[in-house]
Scaffold this motif. Structure first.
Motif, PDB file in Angstrom:
ATOM      1  N   LYS A   7       0.844  -1.186   0.000  1.00  0.00           N
ATOM      2  CA  LYS A   7       0.000   0.000   0.000  1.00  0.00           C
ATOM      3  C   LYS A   7       0.886   1.245   0.000  1.00  0.00           C
ATOM      4  N   GLU A 114      -4.698  10.140   2.555  1.00  0.00           N
ATOM      5  CA  GLU A 114      -5.145   8.771   2.838  1.00  0.00           C
ATOM      6  C   GLU A 114      -6.360   8.411   1.980  1.00  0.00           C
ATOM      7  N   THR A 118      -6.503   5.479  -1.050  1.00  0.00           N
ATOM      8  CA  THR A 118      -7.464   4.363  -1.101  1.00  0.00           C
ATOM      9  C   THR A 118      -8.182   4.291  -2.438  1.00  0.00           C
ATOM     10  N   ARG A 119      -8.122   5.368  -3.220  1.00  0.00           N
ATOM     11  CA  ARG A 119      -8.817   5.418  -4.507  1.00  0.00           C
ATOM     12  C   ARG A 119      -7.896   5.191  -5.700  1.00  0.00           C
TER      13      ARG A 119
END
Length: 128
Positions: A7, A114, A118-119
């Motif tokens: 991530k 953040e 996440t997108r």
């Protein structure tokens, strides 16, 4: 993203850069070079550590030294084993202030960043 794809984090994507003119730039690479000079006492060694040529490192130091009202790096000539370089008090201050501004910037945008992270679409490499 799948479990094998790390991530991304804010440190992967934020890079604070100040452009005061065409060659009057302060950013992460130049600050890393200054820190390398501080660590090694050598422009050549700092450049090698970053994978850049001595000529490129020297050019960046010259640009940094003329960007501010006093030099950031003091050079000592003398040939093999006798030369060297050191950060001046201003050089140390610029590095400290830059790192502080980067940290403040990271904190200020952390929540919004953040959401953006996440997108993100899957990495193109992992789509193959």
């Amino acid at each position: 993203m799948d479990e094998t794809t790390p991530k991304p984090t804010a440190s992967h994507v934020t890079r604070l850069r100040f452009v005061f003119g065409e060659k009057r730039i302060v950013g992460p690479g130049r600050i890393d070079l200054l820190e390398g000079i501080g660590d090694t006492g050598s422009i050549a060694a700092a450049g090698r550590r970053m994978g850049m040529s001595y000529k490129r490192a020297w050019t960046l130091v010259e640009e940094l030294n003329t960007t501010f009202d006093a030099p950031l790096v003091e050079m000592h000539r003398g040939g093999a084993g006798h030369g060297g370089a050191a950060l001046t008090a201003l050089g140390l201050e610029i590095v400290r202030r830059y790192r502080g501004m980067q940290a403040a910037s990271d904190r200020a945008i952390a929540d919004d960043l953040e959401v953006l992270l996440t997108r993100l679409a899957p990495d193109a490499v992992s789509q193959r």
